[in-house]
Design a protein around this motif. Structure first.
Motif, PDB file in Angstrom:
ATOM      1  N   LYS A 146      26.947 -41.364 -37.008  1.00 34.39           N
ATOM      2  CA  LYS A 146      28.204 -41.957 -37.495  1.00 34.39           C
ATOM      3  C   LYS A 146      29.092 -42.421 -36.356  1.00 34.39           C
ATOM      4  CE  LYS A 146      28.673 -40.019 -42.081  1.00 34.39           C
ATOM      5  NZ  LYS A 146      29.395 -39.082 -42.977  1.00 34.39           N
ATOM      6  N   ALA A 147      28.954 -41.793 -35.205  1.00 33.48           N
ATOM      7  CA  ALA A 147      29.812 -42.141 -34.069  1.00 33.48           C
ATOM      8  C   ALA A 147      29.252 -43.302 -33.256  1.00 33.48           C
ATOM      9  CB  ALA A 147      29.982 -40.912 -33.165  1.00 33.48           C
ATOM     10  N   ASP A 148      28.043 -43.738 -33.578  1.00 33.06           N
ATOM     11  CA  ASP A 148      27.352 -44.739 -32.767  1.00 33.06           C
ATOM     12  C   ASP A 148      27.457 -46.116 -33.416  1.00 33.06           C
ATOM     13  OD1 ASP A 148      25.480 -46.294 -31.346  1.00 33.06           O
ATOM     14  OD2 ASP A 148      24.291 -44.508 -30.888  1.00 33.06           O
ATOM     15  N   LYS A 149      28.132 -47.023 -32.735  1.00 34.64           N
ATOM     16  CA  LYS A 149      28.355 -48.356 -33.314  1.00 34.64           C
ATOM     17  C   LYS A 149      27.059 -49.082 -33.614  1.00 34.64           C
ATOM     18  CE  LYS A 149      32.983 -49.328 -31.583  1.00 34.64           C
ATOM     19  NZ  LYS A 149      33.636 -49.405 -30.280  1.00 34.64           N
ATOM     20  N   ALA A 150      26.030 -48.823 -32.798  1.00 37.39           N
ATOM     21  CA  ALA A 150      24.746 -49.503 -32.993  1.00 37.39           C
ATOM     22  C   ALA A 150      24.058 -49.058 -34.279  1.00 37.39           C
ATOM     23  CB  ALA A 150      23.832 -49.237 -31.791  1.00 37.39           C
ATOM     24  N   ALA A 152      25.841 -48.250 -37.164  1.00 39.23           N
ATOM     25  CA  ALA A 152      26.825 -48.272 -38.251  1.00 39.23           C
ATOM     26  C   ALA A 152      26.278 -48.840 -39.549  1.00 39.23           C
ATOM     27  CB  ALA A 152      28.056 -49.063 -37.816  1.00 39.23           C
ATOM     28  N   ASN A 153      25.240 -49.675 -39.434  1.00 38.90           N
ATOM     29  CA  ASN A 153      24.705 -50.301 -40.647  1.00 38.90           C
ATOM     30  C   ASN A 153      23.454 -49.633 -41.188  1.00 38.90           C
ATOM     31  OD1 ASN A 153      26.702 -52.336 -40.892  1.00 38.90           O
ATOM     32  ND2 ASN A 153      25.717 -53.463 -39.218  1.00 38.90           N
ATOM     33  N   LYS A 158      24.828 -46.204 -45.324  1.00 38.61           N
ATOM     34  CA  LYS A 158      25.325 -47.129 -46.351  1.00 38.61           C
ATOM     35  C   LYS A 158      24.914 -46.708 -47.754  1.00 38.61           C
ATOM     36  CE  LYS A 158      27.045 -50.513 -43.705  1.00 38.61           C
ATOM     37  NZ  LYS A 158      28.181 -51.390 -43.947  1.00 38.61           N
ATOM     38  N   GLU A 171      17.329 -50.111 -34.895  1.00 40.65           N
ATOM     39  CA  GLU A 171      17.795 -48.735 -35.114  1.00 40.65           C
ATOM     40  C   GLU A 171      16.741 -47.734 -34.664  1.00 40.65           C
ATOM     41  OE1 GLU A 171      20.337 -50.047 -39.089  1.00 40.65           O
ATOM     42  OE2 GLU A 171      18.347 -49.150 -39.284  1.00 40.65           O
ATOM     43  N   HIS A 174      16.655 -47.451 -30.828  1.00 40.08           N
ATOM     44  CA  HIS A 174      17.877 -46.806 -30.355  1.00 40.08           C
ATOM     45  C   HIS A 174      17.814 -45.287 -30.568  1.00 40.08           C
ATOM     46  CE1 HIS A 174      22.152 -46.993 -29.221  1.00 40.08           C
ATOM     47  NE2 HIS A 174      22.346 -46.063 -30.142  1.00 40.08           N
TER      48      HIS A 174
END
Length: 180
Positions: A146-150, A152-153, A158, A171, A174
């Motif tokens: 949740k803290a990782d912008k990469a 977020a989707n 979601k 994803e 990463h």
DNA sequence: GCCAACGTTGGC
DNA sequence: GCCAACGTTGGC
């Protein structure tokens, strides 16, 4: 003859959003995430199973079923996610070693998850077989994600409460770097 | 075909 | 243990 029950076929992805995960380029490997409560069946349980393999049975959600029946192919990889855990986290990697086939627990009248509405000639529920590949050195926790912008989707974020979800190649890479 | 009631998942 | 999200069921 009784009236036909409405088959549980509807699923959000069919309305468009995830249609792409059901197609692939030739030879392309796709990625997924499967959830299990560690108290029920943990990654270590999978690693300790015969051939480090288990059938991913008893899933009774039509979207998750569709991913298993129509999306997952042999050789695809999946993150193993511990839900309802402290902390909830991706703890390892597994591989699809058998593609979707009818979930035997739904057709077994003595089984807890027997589904009397599932026609054996046209089964409602499907499962795949997965094999443990690698345990992460460092679990990638839900707060990490949740803290990782990469990330977020991620479908995990979601689309909550779905036990099988797709993961993009970006994803995947990463998270593999984070997990080691 | 609408929608309220109900059941399940899973984070917190 | 609470409860939000959301899929399913069934009455109408």
């Amino acid at each position: 003859m009784t009236a036909k029950k409405r088959a549980p076929q509807s699923a959000p992805y069919e309305k468009g959003a995830w249609a792409h995960v059901f197609t692939r380029a030739k030879g392309e490997r796709r990625y997924w995430l499967i959830k299990s409560e560690p108290d029920v069946f943990s990654y270590d349980d999978l690693a300790a199973a015969p051939k480090q393999t288990t059938s991913w049975d008893s899933v009774r959600n039509s979207s998750a079923r569709n991913f298993m029946r129509d999306g997952m192919k042999k050789g695809d990889r999946a993150f193993y996610y511990h839900s309802n855990a402290e902390p909830s986290a991706i703890v390892g990697i597994c591989e699809v070693v058998r593609e979707g086939y009818p979930d035997s627990t739904a057709l077994d009248a003595s089984h807890e998850y027997f589904d009397p509405d599932s026609d054996p000639a046209n089964p409602t529920w499907f499962m795949v077989d997965v094999k443990a590949v690698k345990k992460f050195r460092t679990p990638v926790t839900l707060p990490d994600i949740k803290a990782d912008k990469a990330l977020a989707n991620m479908a995990l974020i979601k689309v909550s409460r779905l036990s099988v979800v797709p993961v993009t190649a970006e994803e995947w890479e990463h998270i593999c770097k984070l997990g080691g």
